[in-house]
Design a protein around this motif. Sequence first.
Motif, mmCIF file in Angstrom:
data_model
loop_
_atom_site.group_PDB
_atom_site.id
_atom_site.type_symbol
_atom_site.label_atom_id
_atom_site.label_comp_id
_atom_site.label_asym_id
_atom_site.label_seq_id
_atom_site.Cartn_x
_atom_site.Cartn_y
_atom_site.Cartn_z
ATOM 1 N N GLN A 1 -2.290 4.868 11.272
ATOM 2 C CA GLN A 1 -3.316 5.406 10.353
ATOM 3 C C GLN A 1 -4.719 5.141 10.859
ATOM 4 N N GLU B 1 -0.005 4.592 -1.395
ATOM 5 C CA GLU B 1 -0.590 5.915 -1.202
ATOM 6 C C GLU B 1 -0.782 6.130 0.299
ATOM 7 N N ALA B 2 -0.477 7.299 0.780
ATOM 8 C CA ALA B 2 0.076 8.423 0.078
ATOM 9 C C ALA B 2 1.616 8.364 0.045
ATOM 10 N N TYR C 1 -13.269 13.798 -0.229
ATOM 11 C CA TYR C 1 -13.942 12.846 -1.111
ATOM 12 C C TYR C 1 -15.364 13.306 -1.448
ATOM 13 N N TYR D 1 -7.557 12.143 4.112
ATOM 14 C CA TYR D 1 -8.433 11.301 3.262
ATOM 15 C C TYR D 1 -9.809 11.313 3.931
ATOM 16 N N HIS E 1 -15.042 2.776 -8.713
ATOM 17 C CA HIS E 1 -14.212 3.908 -8.258
ATOM 18 C C HIS E 1 -12.733 3.662 -8.599
ATOM 19 N N GLU E 2 -12.235 2.507 -8.203
ATOM 20 C CA GLU E 2 -10.807 2.241 -8.432
ATOM 21 C C GLU E 2 -10.526 2.129 -9.924
ATOM 22 N N ALA F 1 -9.899 0.424 -0.781
ATOM 23 C CA ALA F 1 -9.219 -0.169 -1.923
ATOM 24 C C ALA F 1 -8.252 0.845 -2.505
ATOM 25 N N MET F 2 -7.400 0.383 -3.429
ATOM 26 C CA MET F 2 -6.345 1.242 -3.961
ATOM 27 C C MET F 2 -6.148 1.015 -5.452
ATOM 28 N N GLU F 3 -6.050 2.140 -6.163
ATOM 29 C CA GLU F 3 -6.080 2.148 -7.626
ATOM 30 C C GLU F 3 -4.734 1.920 -8.307
ATOM 31 N N ASN G 1 -2.095 11.459 5.541
ATOM 32 C CA ASN G 1 -3.088 10.387 5.713
ATOM 33 C C ASN G 1 -4.309 10.842 6.504
ATOM 34 N N HIS H 1 -10.292 5.519 -11.507
ATOM 35 C CA HIS H 1 -9.041 6.217 -11.209
ATOM 36 C C HIS H 1 -8.013 6.026 -12.327
ATOM 37 N N GLN I 1 0.881 -1.171 0.000
ATOM 38 C CA GLN I 1 0.000 0.000 0.000
ATOM 39 C C GLN I 1 0.913 1.213 0.000
ATOM 40 N N MET J 1 -7.738 0.952 4.224
ATOM 41 C CA MET J 1 -8.906 1.666 3.720
ATOM 42 C C MET J 1 -9.753 0.697 2.904
ATOM 43 N N LYS K 1 -8.293 14.204 -7.782
ATOM 44 C CA LYS K 1 -8.579 12.841 -8.219
ATOM 45 C C LYS K 1 -9.721 12.207 -7.425
ATOM 46 N N GLU K 2 -9.811 12.505 -6.132
ATOM 47 C CA GLU K 2 -10.812 11.802 -5.320
ATOM 48 C C GLU K 2 -12.216 12.380 -5.497
#
Length: 853
Positions: free
Chosen positions: A801, A122-123, A374, A369, A290-291, A255-257, A366, A294, A120, A253, A312-313
């Motif tokens: 986080q 981001e960020a 969003y 977010y 969503h992902e 999910a991640m793109e 972090n 992105h 993971q 979180m 982006k968000e």
Amino acid sequence: MAETRYLTDYTPWPFALTATRLAFRLDPAATVVRSELHLTRTAPGALVLDGGAGLVTRALAIDGAAIDPAHVAIAGGRLTIDAAALPDAPFVFAAEVEIAPAANTALEGLYLSGGIYCTQCEAEGFRHITWYPDRPDVMATFRVRVDCDLPVLLSNGNPVASGPGWAEWDDPWPKPAYLFALVAGDLAAVSDRFVTRSGRDVALNVWVRPADLDRAGFALEALKNSMRWDEDVYGREYDLDVFNIVAVDDFNMGAMENKGLNIFNSRLVLASPETATDTDYERIEAVIAHEYFHNWTGNRITCRDWFQLCLKEGLTVFRDQQFTSDMRSAAVKRIEDVVTLRARQFREDAGPLAHPPRPDHYQEINNFYTATVYEKGAEVIGMLRRLVGDDGYRAALDLYFDRHDGQACTIEDWLAVFQDATGRDLGQFKRWYTDAGTPRLRLAEDWDADAGRLTLRFAQSTAPTPGQPDKPPRVIPIAVGLISQNGDEVLPTQVLEMTGAEQEWRFDGLGGRPVVSLLRGFSAPVTVERRIGRADRALLLAHDTDPYARWQAGHDLAMEALVAMAQGGEPDPAFSQALGGLLHDAGADPAFVALVLRLPSEDEVAAEIVARGAVPDPNAIHRAREALGADIAAQHADVLGRIYDRMNVAGPYAPDAAQSGARSLRLAALSLLSRLDGGDRARALWDGAGNMTERLGALAVLVRLGLADAALDDMRAQFAGNRLVMDKWFGVQVTAAPPETAVATARRLAARDDFDWQNPNRFRALVAGLAANPAAFHAADGSGYDFVADWLIRLDPVNPQIAARLSTVFETWTRHDAARRGRARAALSRIAAVAGLSRNTSEMVSRILAAGG
Ligand code: TRP
Ligand code: ZN
């Protein structure tokens, strides 16, 4: 004191990074990472790279030669190589470091989740993998080699070569480090292909543990729908030969793109009717979309720096909301989005953590977010679209993709494409990005019967937020319609563009006093203050043509009743009476009726009481909500009983809008009827239902009634091996519990062996679950605050986080009476005083505490 970063401090990196090569030899305790950065100087200065404390640096070289240690400094998470040691010509910086994925409990960088290596970034997670310019405006192509004896080895881009125990991947699209990903594990996939509009044949895989294969199919379908939709609606095609999705159990979180290799929290991939609810299915579909979206809004066009996160968000949330509206019911989706916006973003905007969608300073990115970045970020785009129209929006987006493909951009770039494509000046509009706080819109009406003229006088104001005392007026698109007393629409939707602090509009030629249908479609994220009688509200609930405004009329009636009851009044019959028409209307959309029956949450009632200048009593609010439910049930017992029977969906389960709408109405009726039937229907439904939606709805009722012991044992016996279902098992026992028992229940559950608190989903289920039961969390004796504070203190060193994120449950602490405030302050101060508290949590707790003066 941690360092604060400022938007105005931006400077470009003084090198161009053309290509990155990485090689991983994976090992739980000692993974070796070798990197090559192909660099060219573009401005004077030293070479400064980011790296976390966990990196063990084995070697550093430039163009193959070890760097003289005299030219190297490692301090404060930075590696600095003097300019004197750097060639003027293009050069290659190489490093070899060692990291320990098995010891990584923060779930940032490279870590292990149930035997699966995953990342993971981001960020700022890539710096925990190796030394790198870990900032989003430095973009490079990546070639990655993975050595590991696990069977499936994945990274970004396209597979180029592999053999036993190794694989190589190549990503031709330049990207920042935050989009890097690597996965290695014993995985199985459901697979398909997708042919893009221009004929690219893409292999699709959803990778899960082999035992979970039968629950991965829905995610794959959602992916194909997303790919088709983005081509149809935004003209965006996919750009690699493969698209991989991987589900892992331990994830901070949703999910991640990561480019070509999205990594998901398994709760947003795995679903079967027996284990997932309708809401889970809807969320899976939305997050897969969503992902995927992105890939263009985030990856092909990324952010210049993290202050621009909403670029982006906000846009990608807006796009996933549009997608869900198209796939399901636009009316229901809009109302659901407004409900979450108010519950999370308005709450944030009204408290100590208020910040603009584009913040101008932060300590820990972090912590940003947020619902503001969003969800408000998405609302701002919805307003923009309303102001420039659908064609203007499409033209602006085409220009955005055309002009900025391959770049790292800012909100200024975004607004410029709208100005250039539509000719509209967005100077005032920009305040929505830079100013925090929710504007309050007041409406005063003046009806001139002789002239047949209605005058609407609007005034806007925004309360100060931390660091922003003055709030100039913003442009507010106010969509209105007019409904006559006999229920006809006499003026279809018109958008009034308010730009001043006060402004009025006149409507002439009206035959009789109409009722104003205000803020149709929730055309701006504002709170509304207006004087309107119950009869007018009931008229809107019965006749408004705008589904959101219609729902809002019912919600307002319920809110009036609850506020009065929480302050000692009797049940107000207006809401119950108005419901009668809707409940007897066999043609009404069940999903809509269910939304109207969903009473304002306890937290929302508290916020309304605060807005009216009083101090909310969490117990009184809880009792008011119970009493109003009982009153509705008593008034409408027969029709609710018929609805309960009629909404029993026949045939095989489908998670679509029609079936889930029926089930949500059925469960709303069940909950109300349980005030009369002693839980008989809930017990029968728990035993008889074949799907998790109805079973969990029934279980929540039983928990509220204190009758759930047998059902809970039953559930544990059936699902002990299913972590996602067991998260629900933990969560429902505290969220639905009577406030008097919830804290004791939470303590008992926290002591169980299967309270695997290092897993974010499990921790959240119990700890955030308790906080979602306001009368328990805000218990007068402080026991709720103490329970949460104890667990945040325990979690912080393990996963900062998540600890920081969950500290936001305290953000409303100053709204209560002095005794509660004292207990909350004590709990927060206890957290703040912890030696070695993470930068994440210390930033949050100090901002939250600052609200107390
Ligand atoms: N970019 C991700 C999304 O919106 C968010 C995300 C996933 C994230 N994991 C994270 C953000 C970890 C910060 C830290 O889809
Ligand atoms: Zn996102």
